[in-house]
Write a protein that holds these residues in place. Sequence first.
Motif, PDB file in Angstrom:
ATOM      1  N   UNK A 419     -21.013  28.703  -2.491  1.00 47.71           N
ATOM      2  CA  UNK A 419     -20.990  29.735  -1.466  1.00 47.71           C
ATOM      3  C   UNK A 419     -20.379  31.052  -1.892  1.00 47.71           C
ATOM      4  N   UNK A 420     -20.230  31.246  -3.201  1.00 49.56           N
ATOM      5  CA  UNK A 420     -19.680  32.501  -3.702  1.00 49.56           C
ATOM      6  C   UNK A 420     -20.698  33.266  -4.535  1.00 49.56           C
ATOM      7  N   UNK A 421     -20.695  34.568  -4.385  1.00 51.97           N
ATOM      8  CA  UNK A 421     -21.626  35.429  -5.126  1.00 51.97           C
ATOM      9  C   UNK A 421     -20.853  36.628  -5.664  1.00 51.97           C
ATOM     10  N   UNK A 422     -21.223  37.066  -6.853  1.00 54.83           N
ATOM     11  CA  UNK A 422     -20.573  38.245  -7.428  1.00 54.83           C
ATOM     12  C   UNK A 422     -21.506  39.438  -7.358  1.00 54.83           C
ATOM     13  N   UNK A 423     -20.950  40.559  -6.988  1.00 48.71           N
ATOM     14  CA  UNK A 423     -21.732  41.787  -6.931  1.00 48.71           C
ATOM     15  C   UNK A 423     -20.818  42.984  -6.998  1.00 48.71           C
ATOM     16  N   UNK A 424     -21.387  44.143  -6.682  1.00 49.81           N
ATOM     17  CA  UNK A 424     -20.620  45.383  -6.730  1.00 49.81           C
ATOM     18  C   UNK A 424     -20.927  46.238  -5.513  1.00 49.81           C
ATOM     19  N   UNK A 438     -18.435  37.802  -2.878  1.00 49.14           N
ATOM     20  CA  UNK A 438     -18.906  37.701  -1.495  1.00 49.14           C
ATOM     21  C   UNK A 438     -19.039  36.232  -1.114  1.00 49.14           C
ATOM     22  N   UNK A 439     -18.479  35.885   0.024  1.00 45.73           N
ATOM     23  CA  UNK A 439     -18.625  34.542   0.557  1.00 45.73           C
ATOM     24  C   UNK A 439     -19.789  34.530   1.532  1.00 45.73           C
ATOM     25  N   UNK A 463     -14.903  39.658  -0.193  1.00 43.56           N
ATOM     26  CA  UNK A 463     -15.509  40.083   1.072  1.00 43.56           C
ATOM     27  C   UNK A 463     -16.247  38.932   1.729  1.00 43.56           C
ATOM     28  N   UNK A 464     -16.414  39.022   3.029  1.00 39.01           N
ATOM     29  CA  UNK A 464     -17.068  37.961   3.787  1.00 39.01           C
ATOM     30  C   UNK A 464     -18.152  38.568   4.669  1.00 39.01           C
TER      31      UNK A 464
END
Length: 470
Positions: A419-424, A438-439, A463-464
């Motif tokens: 359930x976790x994602x990496x971004x900018x 991001x969750x 962030x959520x």
Amino acid sequence: MSSRRTVSLITLGCARNEVDSEELAARLEASGWQLGEDDPDVVVVNTCGFIDSAKKDSIDTLLAASDSGAKVVAAGCMAERYGKELADALPEASAVISFDDYTTIGERLDDVMEGRAFAPHTPRDRRTLLPLTPVERRSVAKNIPGHGETDPAAPYPASGPRVLRKRLDESPVASLKLASGCDRRCTFCAIPAFRGSYVSRTPEELLAEADWLAHRGVRELVLVSENSTSYGKDLGDLRALEKLLPQLAAIEGVERVRASYLQPAELRPGLIEVLAATEGVAPYFDLSFQHASGTVLRRMRRFGDPQRFLELLEAVRKLAPEAGVRSNFIVGFPGETDEEFGELVGFLEQARLDVIGVFGYSDEDGTEAATFEGKLPQEVVDERVRLLTELAEELTSQRAEERIGHEVDVLIEEDLGDGGYEGRAAHQGPEVDGSVTVQGIGLLPGQIVRATVVDSEGVDLIARIKAGGP
């Protein structure tokens, strides 16, 4: 050996080198070479020659590549900068090539494979030359047949007289090279001597390449050059970048356009407004301050002082309060006094920058600063680097904390699992800045989602997504 020779490309250094490698890849395929990482016949190392640590990394990479049994070719900035000197010092490399060899890279590698020797170049000050490589001015038709095809293997353009670029990854972010070279004469910098004078690419070519990238899944374009605020001046249009940015943002599929490496001395009010207030353009200011003391900056042959820089930041934040601002700083420049270092410290304490890079001064071959008197002892330089780095970490962590509770638009780049994602977010540039974790559920790379910042770790944010989002 297979009938079709294979080549592996290793890229070091900045985003400009990454674009150069994609152009080399397209030319190599067009001349019959196959790109491959497994047991290649030749390894081409696109080197960096900016500072001592980058040079060491380039040498180490060349030596490691030579242990693989493949023939090794040195390309890129270090190869251009040192030429024959590098070839003599590094017999493990089968060849050291110049930027002038890029247009015939396939033939150069054929020479290497056939054992045909060609003399490494003797470096010249490229500011005295008409710099045709690594950027060329090309006439690109507005409607290139096939350039909108979605085959990711097709080089840009898909048809036409020139092969320009082949994507080497599937990231939703790609750099777009505005220009090559630099006309500034900063006393500490050797880049203009080996990259040449400033040469802008035409807007038509940039728009065509941007459209090609968008058809291959690119959602964010990062405009790169040695000095993006100079774009268009050699084309006779000082407002070329202001005009280009909205056009790029309007391309179907492009969600965000980001400009990098902006010179404070050339950041015109009109350009600030376009960067800060244009839909689809990231309110992001990668400002090349280098120092804050006016007297140090004069010795660097640069513009500014703390008051002017703070006024510039105020103008930016008046239009875009959430704008991202990053910069790099050199400490220990020849003659830097305690008072001048203190001016830099005071400026950073007021500036509220999102990212601060700190570098200790070291002499660069062929630069004016290398001849200056007043060189500081290395232990003084190291201590100032330590002090400023600690301050930078504290200040940028505070700036990230200020964003807790705010909403950010995050370009998802990687699924981290669970359930976790990496971004900018818009205020974060790729590679050089922090990221946002991001969750959420069911997100995909290339998707832009709105999320609320709930925590921070250094410059990174957590962030959520709201329930029921994105």
